[in-house]
Design a protein around this motif. Structure first.
Motif, PDB file in Angstrom:
ATOM      1  N   ASN A   1       0.828  -1.213   0.000  1.00  0.00           N
ATOM      2  CA  ASN A   1       0.000   0.000   0.000  1.00  0.00           C
ATOM      3  C   ASN A   1       0.857   1.257   0.000  1.00  0.00           C
ATOM      4  N   ALA A   2       1.951   1.244   0.766  1.00  0.00           N
ATOM      5  CA  ALA A   2       2.828   2.414   0.811  1.00  0.00           C
ATOM      6  C   ALA A   2       3.459   2.642  -0.562  1.00  0.00           C
ATOM      7  N   TRP A   3       3.731   1.556  -1.273  1.00  0.00           N
ATOM      8  CA  TRP A   3       4.274   1.711  -2.622  1.00  0.00           C
ATOM      9  C   TRP A   3       3.263   2.409  -3.537  1.00  0.00           C
ATOM     10  N   MET A   4       1.987   2.061  -3.397  1.00  0.00           N
ATOM     11  CA  MET A   4       0.978   2.732  -4.218  1.00  0.00           C
ATOM     12  C   MET A   4       0.920   4.222  -3.904  1.00  0.00           C
ATOM     13  N   ASN A   5       1.208   4.579  -2.644  1.00  0.00           N
ATOM     14  CA  ASN A   5       1.181   5.994  -2.256  1.00  0.00           C
ATOM     15  C   ASN A   5       2.427   6.739  -2.721  1.00  0.00           C
ATOM     16  N   THR A   6       3.596   6.120  -2.541  1.00  0.00           N
ATOM     17  CA  THR A   6       4.841   6.763  -2.961  1.00  0.00           C
ATOM     18  C   THR A   6       5.648   5.756  -3.765  1.00  0.00           C
ATOM     19  N   PRO A   7       5.219   5.486  -5.025  1.00  0.00           N
ATOM     20  CA  PRO A   7       5.875   4.437  -5.805  1.00  0.00           C
ATOM     21  C   PRO A   7       7.312   4.805  -6.157  1.00  0.00           C
ATOM     22  N   GLN A   8       8.194   3.823  -6.066  1.00  0.00           N
ATOM     23  CA  GLN A   8       9.575   3.995  -6.509  1.00  0.00           C
ATOM     24  C   GLN A   8      10.175   2.614  -6.734  1.00  0.00           C
ATOM     25  N   GLY A   9      11.445   2.590  -7.143  1.00  0.00           N
ATOM     26  CA  GLY A   9      12.118   1.305  -7.350  1.00  0.00           C
ATOM     27  C   GLY A   9      12.000   0.810  -8.785  1.00  0.00           C
ATOM     28  N   PHE A  10      11.770   1.708  -9.747  1.00  0.00           N
ATOM     29  CA  PHE A  10      11.677   1.307 -11.155  1.00  0.00           C
ATOM     30  C   PHE A  10      11.956   2.524 -12.007  1.00  0.00           C
ATOM     31  N   THR A  11      12.279   2.296 -13.287  1.00  0.00           N
ATOM     32  CA  THR A  11      12.286   3.395 -14.257  1.00  0.00           C
ATOM     33  C   THR A  11      11.375   2.980 -15.397  1.00  0.00           C
ATOM     34  N   LEU A  12      10.852   3.969 -16.123  1.00  0.00           N
ATOM     35  CA  LEU A  12       9.936   3.658 -17.220  1.00  0.00           C
ATOM     36  C   LEU A  12      10.707   3.654 -18.536  1.00  0.00           C
ATOM     37  N   ASP A  13      10.443   2.636 -19.365  1.00  0.00           N
ATOM     38  CA  ASP A  13      11.080   2.640 -20.686  1.00  0.00           C
ATOM     39  C   ASP A  13      10.229   3.477 -21.649  1.00  0.00           C
ATOM     40  N   ALA A  14      10.632   3.486 -22.913  1.00  0.00           N
ATOM     41  CA  ALA A  14       9.976   4.368 -23.887  1.00  0.00           C
ATOM     42  C   ALA A  14       8.482   4.092 -23.992  1.00  0.00           C
ATOM     43  N   SER A  15       8.068   2.816 -23.830  1.00  0.00           N
ATOM     44  CA  SER A  15       6.658   2.488 -23.974  1.00  0.00           C
ATOM     45  C   SER A  15       5.899   2.631 -22.645  1.00  0.00           C
ATOM     46  N   GLY A  16       6.553   3.166 -21.614  1.00  0.00           N
ATOM     47  CA  GLY A  16       5.883   3.360 -20.337  1.00  0.00           C
ATOM     48  C   GLY A  16       5.847   2.127 -19.473  1.00  0.00           C
ATOM     49  N   LYS A  17       6.639   1.114 -19.823  1.00  0.00           N
ATOM     50  CA  LYS A  17       6.663  -0.123 -19.048  1.00  0.00           C
ATOM     51  C   LYS A  17       7.753  -0.011 -17.978  1.00  0.00           C
ATOM     52  N   PRO A  18       7.459  -0.440 -16.748  1.00  0.00           N
ATOM     53  CA  PRO A  18       8.489  -0.328 -15.716  1.00  0.00           C
ATOM     54  C   PRO A  18       9.643  -1.300 -15.971  1.00  0.00           C
ATOM     55  N   VAL A  19      10.882  -0.782 -15.903  1.00  0.00           N
ATOM     56  CA  VAL A  19      12.074  -1.638 -16.030  1.00  0.00           C
ATOM     57  C   VAL A  19      13.035  -1.285 -14.895  1.00  0.00           C
ATOM     58  N   ASN A  20      14.155  -1.982 -14.832  1.00  0.00           N
ATOM     59  CA  ASN A  20      15.167  -1.765 -13.786  1.00  0.00           C
ATOM     60  C   ASN A  20      14.551  -1.792 -12.390  1.00  0.00           C
ATOM     61  N   VAL A  21      13.817  -2.836 -12.099  1.00  0.00           N
ATOM     62  CA  VAL A  21      13.125  -2.901 -10.816  1.00  0.00           C
ATOM     63  C   VAL A  21      14.129  -3.119  -9.691  1.00  0.00           C
ATOM     64  N   SER A  22      14.037  -2.267  -8.670  1.00  0.00           N
ATOM     65  CA  SER A  22      14.842  -2.470  -7.471  1.00  0.00           C
ATOM     66  C   SER A  22      13.897  -2.856  -6.342  1.00  0.00           C
ATOM     67  N   VAL A  23      14.007  -4.109  -5.926  1.00  0.00           N
ATOM     68  CA  VAL A  23      13.040  -4.635  -4.971  1.00  0.00           C
ATOM     69  C   VAL A  23      13.136  -3.923  -3.628  1.00  0.00           C
ATOM     70  N   GLN A  24      14.371  -3.691  -3.165  1.00  0.00           N
ATOM     71  CA  GLN A  24      14.527  -3.033  -1.855  1.00  0.00           C
ATOM     72  C   GLN A  24      13.844  -1.668  -1.862  1.00  0.00           C
ATOM     73  N   GLN A  25      14.090  -0.901  -2.955  1.00  0.00           N
ATOM     74  CA  GLN A  25      13.476   0.432  -3.017  1.00  0.00           C
ATOM     75  C   GLN A  25      11.960   0.354  -3.108  1.00  0.00           C
ATOM     76  N   ALA A  26      11.460  -0.673  -3.782  1.00  0.00           N
ATOM     77  CA  ALA A  26      10.007  -0.778  -3.962  1.00  0.00           C
ATOM     78  C   ALA A  26       9.327  -1.197  -2.668  1.00  0.00           C
ATOM     79  N   ILE A  27      10.046  -1.873  -1.786  1.00  0.00           N
ATOM     80  CA  ILE A  27       9.427  -2.270  -0.514  1.00  0.00           C
ATOM     81  C   ILE A  27       9.568  -1.160   0.513  1.00  0.00           C
ATOM     82  N   PHE A  28      10.772  -0.606   0.634  1.00  0.00           N
ATOM     83  CA  PHE A  28      10.985   0.438   1.642  1.00  0.00           C
ATOM     84  C   PHE A  28      10.807   1.800   0.993  1.00  0.00           C
ATOM     85  N   THR A  29       9.552   2.117   0.698  1.00  0.00           N
ATOM     86  CA  THR A  29       9.233   3.400   0.084  1.00  0.00           C
ATOM     87  C   THR A  29       9.133   4.462   1.183  1.00  0.00           C
ATOM     88  N   PRO A  30       9.130   5.737   0.786  1.00  0.00           N
ATOM     89  CA  PRO A  30       9.123   6.795   1.804  1.00  0.00           C
ATOM     90  C   PRO A  30       7.984   6.663   2.822  1.00  0.00           C
TER      91      PRO A  30
END
Lengths: 339, 487
Positions: free
Chosen positions: B157-186
């Motif tokens: 739920n916190a990720w939905m509020n302050t999403p991070q841990g990814f970058t978007l490629d040209a087509s808007g698809k999330p790439v370069n997923v960083s699991v630690q960052q996606a779990i421990f969001t602000p």
């Protein structure tokens, strides 16, 4: 590579749910067919008694399947839940009714109310596995593809319906075998024969529906059909049939306890055969495991989490099943909470 | 009005029923969560006390609470399973795009929940045959498993509020997923502690509330005293902690989700010296109708000085922020939550004062009236907190990355309305039956306590189609030991 490992874990979780959850659904199936309040009194007593301590644990496997799907293969999850909306919605409604019916029947005393809760529990024990089977059949039938929207012909076809019936037969089979063993374990000797007969009937039903399913295929399902009738898939199907025969033989003898293992093997082998048959596809023939796989970092972490969790859960699960099979787990009686 | 019409034109017809269905099922499930997470802990505390002091009354309470736990946990599993299905049935767009970015939290939760289900099965069914302390220690890890499960859900739920841990490629698809960052969001830390403490606190007040009612009705025996004191004390210790955590999360929202903060405080224009509104309704033109206006206070609360600048709702485009109605909903739930929290502090001070002066419960009936209401009030507060975080994020499902309308299923609105109707009917039945089962357990126990247990046990209706159970094989009546005790 990681994606392949995770896809096998997903299949393993489905097999675990088919076996663990299947026993529960099967118990509910026999509850439904146990007859009126008088005639069904003894079998229902056994069903209640046997499944209570572990049923919640069995149903957690389903949560695993869902989490593995959306985290490991997000597109696959999206595809299945979009195209097969109705059977999945019906399955979940059935699950609510079933869980609630079972949980609420136990502490209720009035006969009329227990009848209602019992009926709800039993009917939904039949419908839920049917619709879950329909979902698997539809995926296997090749009528689902990324972007497919929900419509009846995705799942209202021979392959899907046969898979649904096969699932119900498999749960009835598992339930009857386990209850036969439990009847012996709890010293209810009159019920051993009762459930043994039902184990035989459901073995036969499983076999017949399986054979029909393999002969009456529709052209859409040709990929999986080919997989089931050739190579590893065929071997697994044959071993499953052998295990089925062994189970039918074991329940008749004195070493009936082993029948539990062979019956679980039947269902697990059938799930494995399906998995092998549709390799390398998640959705034949439109989405492979590699195409559907999520980010590799996440998949690796899922394996790490699973490894850590197994270390924690393994011992706990062993303790639970040991305590349960040794008869140490008993529900609190009214007397215990009265004073 | 023009913005509202514009928004409606952009939303698919199935969005409304999908949101209503999600809101209804989640609002129902969340009522069971406090007991699911924290009732094992409250029970274990009572259990420990019973074993430590060889206290049969405490053991009886612990046994009865675990009988409640059995029913509550089962219903909770069912309503929780519905939610996991709904991710696919209602929001396949979100799971298909983002499942692998933020789904790992659910993986942790599923494992934790598995562990919890196993331990709870052992605990519930272990009373009769396990050795008392073995039984207790097998149940002891339950609260930890519950906290781990909450970790997973809140991380998602916190990720939905302050999403991070990814970058978007040209087509808007999330790439370069960083699991630690996606779990421990602000927002993860503030949300997690606020939620975890809320669960234990609410469970404490709910359980204590039951015995407060009994106390008011004149049942002032040791049983009711103990049943009230233990959970109420747990909740009382946590209330001031939660007050600080609640204050902290509000300030974190101010820094990390400024638009949500603006909705919660009805701030329209970005400004300094912003007043605080207690209740009141936001209008389409940005004015606030009704409510109590306290000058400067909002700036002071957010940044400790009146010239703190607060971002207003109008700083972003109309279709990137909650509507006026949604902002009002967020504001009211935020204010109700804060009000209840503050009133509970007063109740705790009352309790602490009496305990400090006299080592005894307050004598006033008003104290027990308030304590009885505190359980319900905490449940209301839990709902309010959830509404604040969810409605405050609108129209985003993944903040600034995906709109709710992009995530919704293509299934027709008609099917979803039908499903909503069925689910509401089924939930009414399930929750009604759940409550009636609890009430019946209560009446049975009350009858047993008043000594008429025999009449009840021999009533004609006890001969059910599923009974009778075999006689407990514990020995002759004279040597019968109460489950869980050493005697």
């Amino acid at each position: 590579m990681t994606a392949n490992v995770v896809s096998w874990i997903l299949l393993l979780a489905i097999a675990a749910y088919a076996c663990g959850g299947g026993v529960d659904y099967g118990a509910g199936f026999w509850d439904l067919l146990a007859g009126g309040a008088d005639r069904g009194k003894r079998p229902r007593w056994l069903i209640d008694h046997a499944m209570a301590p572990v049923w919640e644990v069995n149903n957690v496997w389903l949560i695993f399947v869902l989490v593995l799907m959306w985290t490991g293969f997000p597109v696959f999850f999206q595809t299945v839940f979009t195209a097969l909306w109705l059977p999945l919605a019906l399955a979940v409604v059935g699950m609510v009714l079933r869980g609630a019916g079972f949980a609420l029947r136990k502490p209720t005393r009035r006969l009329a109310e227990r009848r209602i809760y019992g009926a709800v529990f039993a009917v939904s024990s039949l419908l839920t596995p049917f619709f879950l089977g329909v979902v698997i059949g539809s995926v296997a039938s090749g009528r689902v593809a990324p972007g497919t929207t929900a419509s009846a012909d995705v799942w209202a076809n021979t392959t899907s319906i046969t898979a649904g019936l096969l699932t119900v037969a498999a749960t009835a089979f598992l339930g009857a075998v386990f209850l036969t063993v439990d009847a012996r374990r709890f010293g209810a000797h009159d019920l051993v024969g009762y459930f043994r007969l039902r184990a035989w009937i459901s073995s036969a039903a499983l076999l017949v529906i399986g054979v029909i399913g393999l002969t009456v295929t529709d052209p859409h399902a040709s990929y999986v059909h080919h997989g089931l009738t050739h190579g590893v898939g065929l071997v697994l199907v044959i071993v499953a049939v052998v295990a089925l025969a062994v189970t039918a033989w074991l329940v008749a003898g004195t070493a009936a306890g082993w029948a539990r293992y062979s019956s679980v093997a039947v269902v697990a082998l059938l799930v494995a055969a399906w998995g092998f048959a549709q390799r390398p596809y998640l959705v034949p023939t439109s989405l492979t495991v590699q195409q559907g796989a999520g980010a590799s970092a996440t998949l690796q972490w899922m394996l790490i989490v699973a490894a850590v969790a197994l270390v924690l859960i393994g011992p706990a699960l062993v303790v639970l099943y040991r305590l349960d099979t040794h008869g140490v787990l008993e529900p609190l009686t009214d007397e215990d909470v009265a004073k | 009005m023009s913005t509202a019409a514009h928004l409606l034109a952009n939303t698919p017809a199935q969005l409304l029923p999908a949101r209503e269905l999600m809101a209804f099922t989640l609002a129902s499930h969340i009522l069971l969560v406090p007991l699911g997470v924290a009732l094992p802990f409250v029970t274990l505390v009572m259990h420990y006390r019973g074993l430590r002091k060889a206290d049969p009354v405490a053991l009886l309470l612990a046994r009865r609470w675990s009988a409640v736990m059995a029913v509550q946990f089962a219903v909770g599993i069912v309503t929780g399973t519905v939610l996991s299905f709904e991710f696919g049935l209602l929001w396949p767009g979100m799971m298909g795009r983002w499942g692998d970015v933020f789904g790992l939290g659910f993986g942790v939760e599923a494992w934790a929940f598995f562990l919890e289900a196993i331990l709870i099965a052992i605990y519930l069914y272990g009373w009769r045959r396990l050795k008392p302390w073995t039984h207790f220690w097998l149940g002891a890890p339950l609260p930890l498993a519950a906290l781990m499960g909450a970790f997973g859900i809140i991380a998602a739920n916190a990720w939905m509020n302050t999403p991070q841990g990814f970058t978007l490629d040209a087509s808007g698809k999330p790439v370069n997923v960083s699991v630690q960052q996606a779990i421990f969001t602000p927002m993860f830390g503030p949300q997690y502690w606020h939620f975890a403490v809320a669960m234990f606190l609410t469970a404490g007040y709910v359980v204590a509330g039951v015995y407060a009612v009994g106390w008011l009705r004149g049942r002032r025996d040791r049983y009711h005293r103990l049943g009230f004191t233990v959970p109420f004390t747990i909740a009382a210790i946590l209330t001031p902690v939660q007050f600080l955590l609640g204050d902290n999360i509000a300030r974190q929202i101010f820094h990390k989700q400024p638009i949500k903060f603006a909705a919660a405080e009805l701030v329209w224009d970005t400004d300094t010296h912003v007043p605080e509104y207690l209740f009141g309704r936001l209008q389409e033109d940005g004015t606030v109708k009704g409510g109590l206006k306290i000058p400067q206070l909002d700036s002071i609360l957010a940044g400790f000085k009146p010239d703190t600048q607060i971002t207003g709702l109008s700083s972003v485009a109309a279709d990137d922020r909650p509507t006026a109605t949604q902002a009002t909903i967020v504001h009211w739930s935020f204010d109700i939550m804060a009000t209840v929290g503050s009133v509970l502090i007063l109740l705790v001070l009352w309790y602490a004062w009496c305990w400090w002066r006299r080592r005894d419960l307050p004598k006033s009936r008003w104290f027990f009236r308030c304590a009885a209401v505190a359980g319900v009030a905490s449940l209301v507060t839990v709902e309010c907190g959830w509404i604040t975080t969810e409605v405050g994020r609108q129209p985003w499902i993944v903040y600034q990355n995906m709109r709710v309308s992009e995530a919704v299923t293509p299934t027709s609105a008609g099917s979803l309305w039908t499903m909503l109707g069925i689910v509401v009917a089924v939930y009414v039945l399930v929750f009604g039956a759940f409550l009636s089962v609890l009430l019946k357990m209560r009446s049975r126990w009350r009858l047993a306590d008043s000594g008429s247990a025999q009449e009840l046990a021999e009533g004609p209706e006890t001969d059910t189609p599923y009974g009778p159970r075999p006689e407990p094989a514990v020995g002759a009546p004279g040597t019968h030991r109460a489950p869980g005790s050493e005697q």
